[in-house]
Write a protein that holds these residues in place. Structure first.
Motif, PDB file in Angstrom:
ATOM      1  N   TYR A  31     108.388  32.535  78.452  1.00 26.56           N
ATOM      2  CA  TYR A  31     109.576  33.386  78.569  1.00 26.56           C
ATOM      3  C   TYR A  31     110.255  33.584  77.217  1.00 26.56           C
ATOM      4  O   TYR A  31     110.308  32.668  76.404  1.00 26.56           O
ATOM      5  CB  TYR A  31     110.561  32.705  79.533  1.00 26.56           C
ATOM      6  CG  TYR A  31     111.640  33.602  80.052  1.00 26.56           C
ATOM      7  CD1 TYR A  31     111.362  34.571  81.007  1.00 26.56           C
ATOM      8  CD2 TYR A  31     112.944  33.494  79.592  1.00 26.56           C
ATOM      9  CE1 TYR A  31     112.363  35.408  81.490  1.00 26.56           C
ATOM     10  CE2 TYR A  31     113.950  34.323  80.075  1.00 26.56           C
ATOM     11  CZ  TYR A  31     113.645  35.282  81.021  1.00 26.56           C
ATOM     12  OH  TYR A  31     114.628  36.100  81.505  1.00 26.56           O
ATOM     13  N   ILE A  36     111.142  29.684  67.664  1.00 25.00           N
ATOM     14  CA  ILE A  36     111.064  28.257  67.339  1.00 25.00           C
ATOM     15  C   ILE A  36     110.530  27.408  68.498  1.00 25.00           C
ATOM     16  O   ILE A  36     109.480  26.771  68.384  1.00 25.00           O
ATOM     17  CB  ILE A  36     112.463  27.737  66.900  1.00 25.00           C
ATOM     18  CG1 ILE A  36     112.986  28.576  65.713  1.00 25.00           C
ATOM     19  CG2 ILE A  36     112.405  26.255  66.545  1.00 25.00           C
ATOM     20  CD1 ILE A  36     112.191  28.493  64.432  1.00 25.00           C
ATOM     21  N   PHE A 122     118.978  28.199  85.028  1.00 22.16           N
ATOM     22  CA  PHE A 122     118.731  29.577  84.589  1.00 22.16           C
ATOM     23  C   PHE A 122     120.002  30.389  84.823  1.00 22.16           C
ATOM     24  O   PHE A 122     120.579  30.363  85.909  1.00 22.16           O
ATOM     25  CB  PHE A 122     117.567  30.164  85.384  1.00 22.16           C
ATOM     26  CG  PHE A 122     117.067  31.468  84.839  1.00 22.16           C
ATOM     27  CD1 PHE A 122     115.977  31.491  83.969  1.00 22.16           C
ATOM     28  CD2 PHE A 122     117.670  32.671  85.176  1.00 22.16           C
ATOM     29  CE1 PHE A 122     115.507  32.691  83.447  1.00 22.16           C
ATOM     30  CE2 PHE A 122     117.217  33.874  84.662  1.00 22.16           C
ATOM     31  CZ  PHE A 122     116.128  33.883  83.794  1.00 22.16           C
ATOM     32  N   ASN A 231     120.690  35.442  71.062  1.00 24.36           N
ATOM     33  CA  ASN A 231     121.159  34.120  71.474  1.00 24.36           C
ATOM     34  C   ASN A 231     122.484  34.194  72.229  1.00 24.36           C
ATOM     35  O   ASN A 231     123.217  33.207  72.324  1.00 24.36           O
ATOM     36  CB  ASN A 231     121.268  33.185  70.262  1.00 24.36           C
ATOM     37  CG  ASN A 231     119.886  32.719  69.815  1.00 24.36           C
ATOM     38  OD1 ASN A 231     118.956  32.639  70.624  1.00 24.36           O
ATOM     39  ND2 ASN A 231     119.742  32.415  68.538  1.00 24.36           N
TER      40      ASN A 231
HETATM   41  P1  ADP Z   1     114.476  29.806  70.696  1.00 21.48           P
HETATM   42  O1  ADP Z   1     115.088  28.650  69.948  1.00 21.48           O
HETATM   43  O2  ADP Z   1     113.005  29.744  70.695  1.00 21.48           O
HETATM   44  O3  ADP Z   1     115.033  31.115  70.233  1.00 21.48           O
HETATM   45  P2  ADP Z   1     116.214  30.105  73.054  1.00 21.48           P
HETATM   46  O4  ADP Z   1     116.984  28.887  73.470  1.00 21.48           O
HETATM   47  O5  ADP Z   1     116.964  31.151  72.331  1.00 21.48           O
HETATM   48  O6  ADP Z   1     114.926  29.613  72.223  1.00 21.48           O
HETATM   49  O7  ADP Z   1     115.548  30.709  74.367  1.00 21.48           O
HETATM   50  C1  ADP Z   1     114.630  31.776  74.290  1.00 21.48           C
HETATM   51  C2  ADP Z   1     115.014  32.861  75.300  1.00 21.48           C
HETATM   52  O8  ADP Z   1     115.009  32.299  76.621  1.00 21.48           O
HETATM   53  C3  ADP Z   1     116.428  33.417  75.125  1.00 21.48           C
HETATM   54  O9  ADP Z   1     116.468  34.493  74.213  1.00 21.48           O
HETATM   55  C4  ADP Z   1     116.808  33.835  76.538  1.00 21.48           C
HETATM   56  O10 ADP Z   1     116.318  35.136  76.824  1.00 21.48           O
HETATM   57  C5  ADP Z   1     116.061  32.843  77.422  1.00 21.48           C
HETATM   58  N1  ADP Z   1     116.932  31.748  77.879  1.00 21.48           N
HETATM   59  C6  ADP Z   1     117.214  30.588  77.233  1.00 21.48           C
HETATM   60  N2  ADP Z   1     118.018  29.801  77.960  1.00 21.48           N
HETATM   61  C7  ADP Z   1     118.279  30.468  79.112  1.00 21.48           C
HETATM   62  C8  ADP Z   1     119.031  30.167  80.319  1.00 21.48           C
HETATM   63  N3  ADP Z   1     119.675  29.006  80.485  1.00 21.48           N
HETATM   64  N4  ADP Z   1     119.045  31.106  81.304  1.00 21.48           N
HETATM   65  C9  ADP Z   1     118.367  32.286  81.182  1.00 21.48           C
HETATM   66  N5  ADP Z   1     117.627  32.611  80.084  1.00 21.48           N
HETATM   67  C10 ADP Z   1     117.583  31.722  79.068  1.00 21.48           C
END
Ligand code: ADP
Ligand code: GN1
Ligand code: MG
Length: 382
Positions: A31, A36, A122, A231
């Motif tokens: 997803y 990272i 989520f 983010n």
């Molecule tokens: P990374 O450090 O790889 O960027 P993220 O924490 O930003 O990881 O998560 C990647 C993607 O997953 C986000 O851009 C978002 O779309 C989705 N995501 C992350 N956390 C949640 C959550 N709690 N609920 C829904 N989507 C999420």
């Protein structure tokens, strides 16, 4: 699509079994577009209702102290949740990330291969965007990040650990690039002479914010440090920036690094890895949206010097990330996930095109910020 992610696809059902989640596992898949961590979504049937969770394999090449990182994340999410509940509203659990503990009650799980995993509820009916679609989008995101900074002004429990030391030390980022050019382990430096020349010509900007900090103009605060537009989750119905996510780099920093990364990631007319740099420019209406939203939330705690450097911070952070992409390209793509061979080079060129575009519009951007600030100030009662 091919990717250089060194990790095999995960068995999410087994990983999910380690967390305090009840119900039947329905399925899981990779997803998001983060560079990272490895993010997965998985659904469960809980007494007839389908409930989803996010699972993330923490990138331990990037984050060297998982326990310290997760202690930071636990503290910040607890604080955000308390504040969301205190401020009322029925959807407090969508306004802060909620960690799901392991069955042993821990903040993360270590799998059979030694990799660390965490799980979040989520956040439904909201999504992230890689490209800003309207100035209103930008305003919402900036307001959410500004409110997040405000939230952190009274985080209890002492200083957060630095999950990546010198994360926004632009001088060190410059030196790392010079070192990579010198060692040139993949023999790529000859093919990026123009980019190297551009970086060297722009060296004079790397110390500006560090000097501002040293002179007291920009105080250390607790900041997000990775305020990329994707983010922040935008609510599907209200279009409000509902929840700030990706908390791995929440630690001491400068407010301007956060604002700069909003400019870098929200104002471009094309996505970060668009290879045709003629499509890349800084969109002024989106910048106006950012400044408006950010000052609405953070305007009263910023110093005059911080407000005066809003446009510059966008140029500096874009330059810094451009240098990081170029360094990674020269070092053989060991940090950012890539999906094609010259992906990091495309990203670096794209960022440098943005630096040029911001530079060409910097005075106008400064005027916009001054106007919005003046308009937002309350007129004193006579
Ligand atoms: P990374 O450090 O790889 O960027 P993220 O924490 O930003 O990881 O998560 C990647 C993607 O997953 C986000 O851009 C978002 O779309 C989705 N995501 C992350 N956390 C949640 C959550 N709690 N609920 C829904 N989507 C999420
Ligand atoms: C990474 O995790 P993600 O994809 O939101 C990186 C940021 C960069 C960004 C560039 C911990 O952010 O610093 O600005 O890529 N995060 C880390 O897109 O290095
Ligand atoms: Mg992210």
């Amino acid at each position: 699509m091919s990717t250089t992610n060194p990790n095999p696809p995960a068995d999410i059902k087994t990983i999910a079994g380690a967390f305090a989640i009840y119900g039947w596992f329905l399925g899981g898949e990779s997803y998001g577009t983060g560079h990272i961590n490895d993010t997965y979504v998985a659904g469960f049937d809980q007494a007839g209702a389908r409930v989803r969770y996010i699972f993330q394999r923490i990138n331990e090449r990037v984050f060297k102290d998982t326990a310290g990182l997760m202690e930071n994340v636990s503290r910040v999410t607890r604080h955000a949740a308390r504040r969301a509940i205190a401020s009322g509203g029925e959807d407090a659990s969508r306004r802060a990330l909620t960690l799901v503990p392991t069955r042993e009650g821990l903040a993360y799980h270590t799998d059979a291969h030694g990799a660390a995993w965490r799980c979040y509820l989520f956040i439904e009916k909201a999504r992230t965007y890689d490209l800003v679609e309207t100035p209103a989008h930008a305003r919402e995101a900036a307001r959410a990040f500004g409110e997040f900074q405000r939230l952190l002004t009274d985080l209890p429990g002492g200083r957060l650990i630095e999950t990546i030391p010198d994360f926004h030390n632009t001088r060190k980022r410059y030196e790392n690039l010079m070192r990579a050019i010198g060692t040139d382990p993949r023999n790529r430096a000859a093919s990026v002479r123009d980019e190297i020349a551009f970086v060297k010509q722009s060296e004079n900007m790397v110390d500006v914010l560090a000097k501002l900090q040293a002179s007291g103009g920009a105080p250390e605060r607790v900041t997000h440090n990775d305020t990329k537009f994707n983010n922040v989750m935008i609510d599907d119905a209200t279009r409000r920036g509902i929840c700030v996510i990706d908390l791995d780099t929440v630690m001491p920093g400068l407010a301007l690094y956060d604002f700069g990364d909003m400019v870098r990631s929200a104002t471009p007319s094309a996505v970060e890895d668009e290879p045709d740099v003629s499509k890349v420019s800084m969109r002024m209406p989106v910048y106006e949206g950012l400044v408006t939203g950010y000052l609405e939330a953070a305007g009263d705690f910023l110093t005059d010097a911080e407000r005066a450097h809003l446009a510059f911070s966008g140029k500096l952070i874009t330059f810094e990330i451009g240098m990081r992409f170029l360094t990674d390209y020269l070092e053989g793509d060991v940090y950012f996930k890539i999906k094609r061979p010259a992906h990091n080079l495309d990203r670096a060129r794209n960022q440098f095109a943005m630096v040029r575009s911001i530079d060409a519009q910097q005075s106008a951007m400064e005027a916009v910020a001054a106007r919005i600030h003046a308009g937002g100030k309350k007129t004193p009662a006579i």
